[in-house]
Design a protein around this motif. Sequence first.
Motif, PDB file in Angstrom:
ATOM      1  N   LEU A  91      18.627 -11.277  80.343  1.00 22.07           N
ATOM      2  CA  LEU A  91      17.038 -11.557  80.526  1.00 22.07           C
ATOM      3  C   LEU A  91      16.279 -12.457  79.902  1.00 22.07           C
ATOM      4  N   SER A 149      12.158  -3.642  88.885  1.00 19.28           N
ATOM      5  CA  SER A 149      12.846  -5.022  88.891  1.00 19.28           C
ATOM      6  C   SER A 149      12.653  -5.398  90.449  1.00 19.28           C
ATOM      7  N   GLN A 198      21.936  -4.786  86.030  1.00 19.29           N
ATOM      8  CA  GLN A 198      20.602  -4.755  86.852  1.00 19.29           C
ATOM      9  C   GLN A 198      19.293  -4.257  85.803  1.00 19.29           C
ATOM     10  N   ASN A 199      19.481  -3.118  85.484  1.00 18.58           N
ATOM     11  CA  ASN A 199      18.629  -2.532  84.600  1.00 18.58           C
ATOM     12  C   ASN A 199      18.908  -2.853  83.220  1.00 18.58           C
ATOM     13  N   TYR A 251       8.199  -5.281  82.199  1.00 17.64           N
ATOM     14  CA  TYR A 251       8.343  -4.005  81.010  1.00 17.64           C
ATOM     15  C   TYR A 251       6.975  -3.962  80.367  1.00 17.64           C
ATOM     16  N   TYR A 267      15.908 -12.662  89.971  1.00 10.13           N
ATOM     17  CA  TYR A 267      15.613 -11.270  89.665  1.00 10.13           C
ATOM     18  C   TYR A 267      14.529 -11.429  88.614  1.00 10.13           C
ATOM     19  N   SER A 283      12.872 -12.662  83.603  1.00 13.29           N
ATOM     20  CA  SER A 283      13.637 -13.034  84.736  1.00 13.29           C
ATOM     21  C   SER A 283      15.322 -13.438  84.331  1.00 13.29           C
ATOM     22  N   SER A 306      22.856  -2.674  79.234  1.00 15.52           N
ATOM     23  CA  SER A 306      22.703  -3.075  80.620  1.00 15.52           C
ATOM     24  C   SER A 306      24.113  -2.595  80.997  1.00 15.52           C
ATOM     25  N   TYR A 334      13.890  -8.092  93.562  1.00 14.34           N
ATOM     26  CA  TYR A 334      14.977  -9.115  94.202  1.00 14.34           C
ATOM     27  C   TYR A 334      14.791  -9.170  95.493  1.00 14.34           C
ATOM     28  N   PHE A 348      10.950   0.133  80.807  1.00 17.53           N
ATOM     29  CA  PHE A 348      11.196  -0.639  81.886  1.00 17.53           C
ATOM     30  C   PHE A 348      10.210  -0.121  83.050  1.00 17.53           C
ATOM     31  N   TYR A 392      11.443  -8.987  86.520  1.00 19.96           N
ATOM     32  CA  TYR A 392      11.264  -7.658  85.887  1.00 19.96           C
ATOM     33  C   TYR A 392       9.951  -7.640  85.214  1.00 19.96           C
TER      34      TYR A 392
END
Lengths: 113, 112
Positions: A102, A48, B98-99, A35, A31, A94, B94, A50, A45, A33
Amino acid sequence: EPEVTQTPSHQVTQMGQEVILRCVPISNHLYFYWYRQILGQKVEFLVSFYNNEISEKSEIFDDQFSVERPDGSNFTLKIRSTKLEDSAMYFCASRGWGANVLTFGAGSRLTVL
Amino acid sequence: AQSVTQLDSHVSVSEGTPVLLRCNYSSSYSPSLFWYVQHPNKGLQLLLKYTSAATLVKGINGFEAEFKKSETSFHLTKPSAHMSDAAEYFCVVSPYGQNFVFGPGTRLSVLP
Protein backbone atom coordinates in the motif's frame (compact mmCIF):
# COMPACT_ATOMS: atom_id res chain seq x y z
CA GLU A 1 8.07 9.05 -7.47
CA PRO A 2 4.29 8.68 -7.76
CA GLU A 3 2.36 9.58 -4.67
CA VAL A 4 -1.12 9.54 -3.20
CA THR A 5 -2.49 13.04 -2.65
CA GLN A 6 -5.06 13.90 0.00
CA THR A 7 -7.06 17.07 0.53
CA PRO A 8 -7.70 18.87 2.76
CA SER A 9 -4.74 18.38 5.06
CA HIS A 10 -6.83 19.60 7.97
CA GLN A 11 -10.55 20.25 8.30
CA VAL A 12 -12.48 21.57 11.26
CA THR A 13 -16.22 21.03 11.28
CA GLN A 14 -19.19 21.25 13.57
CA MET A 15 -20.88 18.11 14.85
CA GLY A 16 -23.65 17.02 12.51
CA GLN A 17 -22.10 18.52 9.41
CA GLU A 18 -21.21 16.53 6.32
CA VAL A 19 -17.56 16.17 5.41
CA ILE A 20 -15.93 14.95 2.21
CA LEU A 21 -12.31 13.92 2.24
CA ARG A 22 -10.62 13.64 -1.12
CA CYS A 23 -7.86 11.42 -2.39
CA VAL A 24 -6.07 11.15 -5.70
CA PRO A 25 -4.54 7.66 -5.83
CA ILE A 26 -1.56 6.74 -7.98
CA SER A 27 -2.80 6.83 -11.55
CA ASN A 28 -2.43 3.16 -12.55
CA HIS A 29 -3.55 1.75 -9.22
CA LEU A 30 -6.78 -0.22 -9.03
CA TYR A 31 -7.36 -0.85 -5.32
CA PHE A 32 -8.19 1.96 -2.94
CA TYR A 33 -8.43 2.10 0.83
CA TRP A 34 -9.38 4.38 3.68
CA TYR A 35 -7.88 4.01 7.14
CA ARG A 36 -8.25 6.20 10.17
CA GLN A 37 -6.10 6.89 13.20
CA ILE A 38 -7.65 8.46 16.27
CA LEU A 39 -5.05 10.52 18.09
CA GLY A 40 -2.70 8.26 20.01
CA GLN A 41 -4.38 5.08 18.84
CA LYS A 42 -3.78 2.44 16.22
CA VAL A 43 -4.40 2.73 12.50
CA GLU A 44 -7.79 1.16 11.75
CA PHE A 45 -9.09 -0.18 8.47
CA LEU A 46 -12.30 1.44 7.22
CA VAL A 47 -12.95 0.26 3.69
CA SER A 48 -11.41 -1.09 0.51
CA PHE A 49 -12.68 -0.38 -2.98
CA TYR A 50 -12.13 -2.10 -6.31
CA ASN A 51 -13.84 -2.01 -9.66
CA ASN A 52 -16.23 0.71 -8.53
CA GLU A 53 -17.54 -1.12 -5.53
CA ILE A 54 -16.70 -1.77 -1.93
CA SER A 55 -14.75 -5.01 -1.59
CA GLU A 56 -14.47 -5.02 2.19
CA LYS A 57 -15.47 -2.79 5.09
CA SER A 58 -14.98 -2.79 8.83
CA GLU A 59 -17.50 -2.39 11.64
CA ILE A 60 -16.48 1.26 11.87
CA PHE A 61 -17.72 1.90 8.35
CA ASP A 62 -21.39 2.27 9.18
CA ASP A 63 -24.20 4.00 7.32
CA GLN A 64 -22.73 7.40 8.11
CA PHE A 65 -19.81 6.64 5.82
CA SER A 66 -19.70 6.28 2.07
CA VAL A 67 -17.04 6.13 -0.61
CA GLU A 68 -17.14 7.10 -4.20
CA ARG A 69 -14.93 7.28 -7.24
CA PRO A 70 -16.72 10.09 -9.04
CA ASP A 71 -14.29 10.27 -11.95
CA GLY A 72 -11.16 8.54 -13.16
CA SER A 73 -8.85 10.12 -10.62
CA ASN A 74 -10.56 10.98 -7.32
CA PHE A 75 -11.57 8.67 -4.49
CA THR A 76 -13.67 10.29 -1.79
CA LEU A 77 -14.77 9.45 1.73
CA LYS A 78 -17.97 11.11 2.90
CA ILE A 79 -19.15 11.29 6.48
CA ARG A 80 -22.82 12.29 6.42
CA SER A 81 -23.32 13.64 9.91
CA THR A 82 -20.10 13.95 11.83
CA LYS A 83 -19.78 13.00 15.48
CA LEU A 84 -17.16 14.06 17.99
CA GLU A 85 -15.65 10.58 17.85
CA ASP A 86 -15.01 10.95 14.11
CA SER A 87 -12.14 13.27 14.94
CA ALA A 88 -9.10 11.47 13.59
CA MET A 89 -6.46 11.39 10.89
CA TYR A 90 -7.85 9.74 7.78
CA PHE A 91 -5.41 8.03 5.45
CA CYS A 92 -6.08 7.09 1.87
CA ALA A 93 -3.99 4.33 0.27
CA SER A 94 -3.79 2.62 -3.08
CA ARG A 95 -2.11 -0.36 -4.68
CA GLY A 96 -1.67 -1.67 -8.19
CA TRP A 97 -2.81 -4.88 -9.81
CA GLY A 98 -0.74 -7.80 -8.50
CA ALA A 99 1.05 -5.59 -6.02
CA ASN A 100 0.76 -6.17 -2.30
CA VAL A 101 2.15 -2.92 -1.01
CA LEU A 102 0.00 0.00 0.00
CA THR A 103 1.11 3.52 -0.79
CA PHE A 104 -0.36 5.97 1.68
CA GLY A 105 -1.18 9.61 1.39
CA ALA A 106 -0.07 12.15 4.00
CA GLY A 107 -3.49 12.06 5.64
CA SER A 108 -6.38 14.42 6.31
CA ARG A 109 -6.85 15.52 9.90
CA LEU A 110 -10.53 15.92 10.79
CA THR A 111 -11.50 17.81 13.91
CA VAL A 112 -15.16 17.71 14.91
CA LEU A 113 -16.26 20.34 17.43
CA ALA B 1 -8.61 -14.07 11.55
CA GLN B 2 -5.43 -12.12 11.39
CA SER B 3 -3.88 -9.91 14.03
CA VAL B 4 -0.64 -8.19 14.87
CA THR B 5 0.97 -7.73 18.27
CA GLN B 6 3.70 -5.22 18.91
CA LEU B 7 5.03 -6.13 22.29
CA ASP B 8 6.40 -2.72 23.20
CA SER B 9 4.36 0.45 23.02
CA HIS B 10 7.49 2.52 23.59
CA VAL B 11 11.17 1.79 23.06
CA SER B 12 13.91 4.19 24.04
CA VAL B 13 17.52 3.80 22.85
CA SER B 14 20.62 5.92 22.83
CA GLU B 15 21.96 7.24 19.55
CA GLY B 16 24.43 4.78 18.04
CA THR B 17 23.02 1.73 19.85
CA PRO B 18 20.99 -1.09 18.24
CA VAL B 19 17.26 -0.93 17.74
CA LEU B 20 14.90 -3.89 18.15
CA LEU B 21 11.16 -3.44 17.60
CA ARG B 22 9.19 -6.61 18.08
CA CYS B 23 6.25 -7.86 16.06
CA ASN B 24 4.29 -11.08 16.23
CA TYR B 25 1.43 -11.94 13.94
CA SER B 26 -1.35 -14.41 13.62
CA SER B 27 -2.73 -15.32 10.22
CA SER B 28 -4.67 -18.15 8.70
CA TYR B 29 -2.83 -17.71 5.44
CA SER B 30 0.78 -17.36 4.44
CA PRO B 31 1.03 -13.65 4.95
CA SER B 32 2.85 -10.70 3.55
CA LEU B 33 4.36 -8.55 6.28
CA PHE B 34 5.40 -4.93 6.33
CA TRP B 35 6.87 -2.27 8.51
CA TYR B 36 5.69 1.30 8.07
CA VAL B 37 7.09 4.36 9.80
CA GLN B 38 5.22 7.52 10.75
CA HIS B 39 7.21 10.59 11.66
CA PRO B 40 5.45 13.27 13.70
CA ASN B 41 2.65 14.92 11.73
CA LYS B 42 3.57 12.95 8.63
CA GLY B 43 1.99 10.14 6.63
CA LEU B 44 2.88 6.45 6.61
CA GLN B 45 6.03 5.47 4.78
CA LEU B 46 6.94 1.90 3.81
CA LEU B 47 10.18 0.76 5.45
CA LEU B 48 10.32 -2.78 4.15
CA LYS B 49 8.21 -5.77 3.16
CA TYR B 50 8.29 -9.57 3.26
CA THR B 51 6.41 -11.38 0.52
CA SER B 52 7.56 -15.03 0.71
CA ALA B 53 10.98 -14.57 -0.83
CA ALA B 54 14.11 -14.13 1.34
CA THR B 55 13.32 -14.29 5.04
CA LEU B 56 15.79 -11.52 5.86
CA VAL B 57 14.51 -8.32 4.35
CA LYS B 58 16.45 -5.09 4.02
CA GLY B 59 14.66 -1.78 3.93
CA ILE B 60 15.40 1.89 3.79
CA ASN B 61 17.54 3.83 6.27
CA GLY B 62 19.49 0.77 7.39
CA PHE B 63 16.53 -1.13 8.80
CA GLU B 64 16.02 -4.83 8.30
CA ALA B 65 13.59 -7.48 9.49
CA GLU B 66 13.63 -11.25 9.66
CA PHE B 67 10.58 -13.40 9.02
CA LYS B 68 10.50 -16.41 11.36
CA LYS B 69 7.55 -18.61 10.56
CA SER B 70 8.13 -20.96 13.51
CA GLU B 71 7.94 -18.02 15.89
CA THR B 72 5.33 -16.08 13.87
CA SER B 73 7.57 -13.06 14.25
CA PHE B 74 8.83 -10.25 12.07
CA HIS B 75 11.05 -8.14 14.30
CA LEU B 76 12.58 -4.91 13.01
CA THR B 77 16.22 -4.14 13.71
CA LYS B 78 18.83 -1.53 13.00
CA PRO B 79 22.46 -1.80 14.11
CA SER B 80 22.88 1.84 15.08
CA ALA B 81 20.10 4.28 15.89
CA HIS B 82 20.10 7.81 14.56
CA MET B 83 18.20 10.76 15.99
CA SER B 84 16.13 10.91 12.80
CA ASP B 85 14.81 7.39 13.50
CA ALA B 86 12.58 8.72 16.27
CA ALA B 87 9.06 7.97 15.05
CA GLU B 88 6.11 5.59 15.37
CA TYR B 89 6.60 2.19 13.76
CA PHE B 90 3.78 -0.04 12.64
CA CYS B 91 3.97 -3.74 11.81
CA VAL B 92 1.34 -4.70 9.22
CA VAL B 93 0.10 -8.11 8.07
CA SER B 94 -1.70 -8.82 4.83
CA PRO B 95 -2.84 -12.42 4.76
CA TYR B 96 -4.05 -12.54 1.20
CA GLY B 97 -3.16 -9.24 -0.34
CA GLN B 98 -6.51 -7.60 0.19
CA ASN B 99 -6.83 -6.30 3.69
CA PHE B 100 -3.90 -4.88 5.61
CA VAL B 101 -4.07 -5.14 9.38
CA PHE B 102 -2.00 -2.76 11.50
CA GLY B 103 -0.39 -3.47 14.82
CA PRO B 104 -0.85 -0.93 17.61
CA GLY B 105 2.48 0.73 16.91
CA THR B 106 5.75 1.21 18.79
CA ARG B 107 7.04 4.68 19.52
CA LEU B 108 10.80 4.82 19.17
CA SER B 109 12.68 7.51 21.08
CA VAL B 110 16.35 8.11 20.39
CA LEU B 111 18.32 9.79 23.15
CA PRO B 112 21.44 11.83 22.44
